[in-house]
Design an enzyme around this catalytic site. Structure first.
Site, PDB file in Angstrom:
ATOM      1  N   GLY A  43      -8.236  22.184  35.309  1.00  0.00           N
ATOM      2  CA  GLY A  43      -7.116  23.078  35.027  1.00  0.00           C
ATOM      3  C   GLY A  43      -7.615  24.326  34.326  1.00  0.00           C
ATOM      4  O   GLY A  43      -8.683  24.311  33.710  1.00  0.00           O
ATOM      5  N   GLN A  48      -7.538  32.052  29.556  1.00  0.00           N
ATOM      6  CA  GLN A  48      -8.943  31.615  29.606  1.00  0.00           C
ATOM      7  C   GLN A  48      -9.800  32.483  30.515  1.00  0.00           C
ATOM      8  O   GLN A  48     -11.023  32.342  30.526  1.00  0.00           O
ATOM      9  CB  GLN A  48      -9.038  30.161  30.088  1.00  0.00           C
ATOM     10  CG  GLN A  48      -8.476  29.159  29.108  1.00  0.00           C
ATOM     11  CD  GLN A  48      -8.654  27.757  29.643  1.00  0.00           C
ATOM     12  OE1 GLN A  48      -7.875  27.288  30.455  1.00  0.00           O
ATOM     13  NE2 GLN A  48      -9.714  27.089  29.207  1.00  0.00           N
ATOM     14  N   CYS A  92     -12.312  21.091  27.643  1.00  0.00           N
ATOM     15  CA  CYS A  92     -11.701  22.385  27.935  1.00  0.00           C
ATOM     16  C   CYS A  92     -12.800  23.353  28.349  1.00  0.00           C
ATOM     17  O   CYS A  92     -13.855  23.401  27.712  1.00  0.00           O
ATOM     18  CB  CYS A  92     -10.985  22.906  26.692  1.00  0.00           C
ATOM     19  SG  CYS A  92     -10.194  24.512  26.913  1.00  0.00           S
ATOM     20  N   LEU A  93     -12.551  24.113  29.414  1.00  0.00           N
ATOM     21  CA  LEU A  93     -13.592  25.020  29.915  1.00  0.00           C
ATOM     22  C   LEU A  93     -13.946  26.108  28.902  1.00  0.00           C
ATOM     23  O   LEU A  93     -15.019  26.692  28.973  1.00  0.00           O
ATOM     24  CB  LEU A  93     -13.161  25.643  31.242  1.00  0.00           C
ATOM     25  CG  LEU A  93     -13.013  24.645  32.404  1.00  0.00           C
ATOM     26  CD1 LEU A  93     -12.549  25.358  33.661  1.00  0.00           C
ATOM     27  CD2 LEU A  93     -14.312  23.899  32.659  1.00  0.00           C
ATOM     28  N   HIS A 134      -1.964  20.330  28.428  1.00  0.00           N
ATOM     29  CA  HIS A 134      -3.129  21.028  27.862  1.00  0.00           C
ATOM     30  C   HIS A 134      -3.091  22.506  28.265  1.00  0.00           C
ATOM     31  O   HIS A 134      -3.270  23.396  27.431  1.00  0.00           O
ATOM     32  CB  HIS A 134      -4.409  20.347  28.361  1.00  0.00           C
ATOM     33  CG  HIS A 134      -5.679  21.020  27.945  1.00  0.00           C
ATOM     34  ND1 HIS A 134      -6.613  20.435  27.123  1.00  0.00           N
ATOM     35  CD2 HIS A 134      -6.174  22.250  28.238  1.00  0.00           C
ATOM     36  CE1 HIS A 134      -7.614  21.282  26.927  1.00  0.00           C
ATOM     37  NE2 HIS A 134      -7.382  22.391  27.597  1.00  0.00           N
ATOM     38  N   GLU A 135      -2.822  22.764  29.555  1.00  0.00           N
ATOM     39  CA  GLU A 135      -2.799  24.161  30.034  1.00  0.00           C
ATOM     40  C   GLU A 135      -1.601  24.919  29.475  1.00  0.00           C
ATOM     41  O   GLU A 135      -1.716  26.105  29.124  1.00  0.00           O
ATOM     42  CB  GLU A 135      -2.798  24.206  31.568  1.00  0.00           C
ATOM     43  CG  GLU A 135      -3.977  23.513  32.243  1.00  0.00           C
ATOM     44  CD  GLU A 135      -5.340  23.877  31.665  1.00  0.00           C
ATOM     45  OE1 GLU A 135      -5.497  24.996  31.140  1.00  0.00           O
ATOM     46  OE2 GLU A 135      -6.246  23.034  31.713  1.00  0.00           O
ATOM     47  N   HIS A 138      -2.247  26.356  26.175  1.00  0.00           N
ATOM     48  CA  HIS A 138      -3.006  27.620  26.215  1.00  0.00           C
ATOM     49  C   HIS A 138      -2.068  28.824  26.275  1.00  0.00           C
ATOM     50  O   HIS A 138      -2.344  29.866  25.672  1.00  0.00           O
ATOM     51  CB  HIS A 138      -3.931  27.671  27.430  1.00  0.00           C
ATOM     52  CG  HIS A 138      -5.245  26.971  27.249  1.00  0.00           C
ATOM     53  ND1 HIS A 138      -6.207  27.415  26.354  1.00  0.00           N
ATOM     54  CD2 HIS A 138      -5.777  25.886  27.846  1.00  0.00           C
ATOM     55  CE1 HIS A 138      -7.261  26.610  26.421  1.00  0.00           C
ATOM     56  NE2 HIS A 138      -7.029  25.672  27.311  1.00  0.00           N
TER      57      HIS A 138
HETATM   58 CO    CO Z   1      -8.322  24.209  27.965  1.00  0.00          CO
END
Ligand code: CO
Length: 174
Positions: A43, A48, A92-93, A134-135, A138
């Site tokens: 995701g 991000q 998380c990226l 989670h997304e 953000h």
């Molecule tokens: Co993340």
């Protein structure tokens, strides 16, 4: 499209609602999927990649060849969440080398718009619900380290300090 790494302040900025559903929005979503697959994610949220708008994408399979599982959500919001919660491992990226346990509602019901601006509803369970939440966080400037269990947070501390160190080094070098 480069992925913004913690503690870059763009991860904490306010994200504007999507109001223009044009071709460039579709292109941005496509490029987010490419960046996500390239870094083995499931995701990705627009902040991000440095776009501070309320757009997120995910694919629970994490695989480009399962494009049928791709989900794009503009201006998503939770209209129901279950009282049942579950702890699960997240990464998380924007946080290379960091992971930890996060407790979240097991099921959520979501309202959002697609890339054409059409409203729709989605009911998500388990893994899909976790990725989505989670997304969505953000988009509100909330990061998974804010929600980690205390044990995971203290375990992640050295890696987080490394990221802060690297970020400062990069700023100094640029
Ligand atoms: Co993340």
């Amino acid at each position: 499209m480069d992925i913004v790494i913690y503690p870059d302040p763009r991860l904490r900025k306010k994200n504007a609602p999507v109001t223009t559903f044009d071709e460039s929005l579709g292109t941005a979503a496509r490029e987010m999927f490419e960046a996500m697959y390239a870094t083995s994610g499931v995701g990705l949220a627009a902040p991000q990649v440095g776009l501070n708008i309320r757009l997120l994408v995910y694919n629970p399979s994490g695989k480009a060849e399962h494009a049928e599982e791709e989900v794009v959500l503009c201006n998503p919001k939770i209209v129901f969440k279950s009282k049942d919660t579950e702890s699960g491992e997240e990464g998380c990226l924007s946080f290379p080398e960091v992971n930890g346990q996060v407790i979240r509602p097991l099921n959520v019901k979501v309202e959002a718009q697609n890339l054409q601006g059409d409203a729709f509803e989605l009911e998500l369970e388990d893994w899909d619900a976790r990725i989505f939440q989670h997304e969505l966080d953000h988009l509100d400037g909330i990061l998974f380290i804010d929600r980690m269990t205390p044990a995971s947070k203290s375990q992640a501390k050295p890696a987080l300090e490394d990221l802060v160190y690297d970020y400062k080094q990069n700023l100094a070098d640029s």
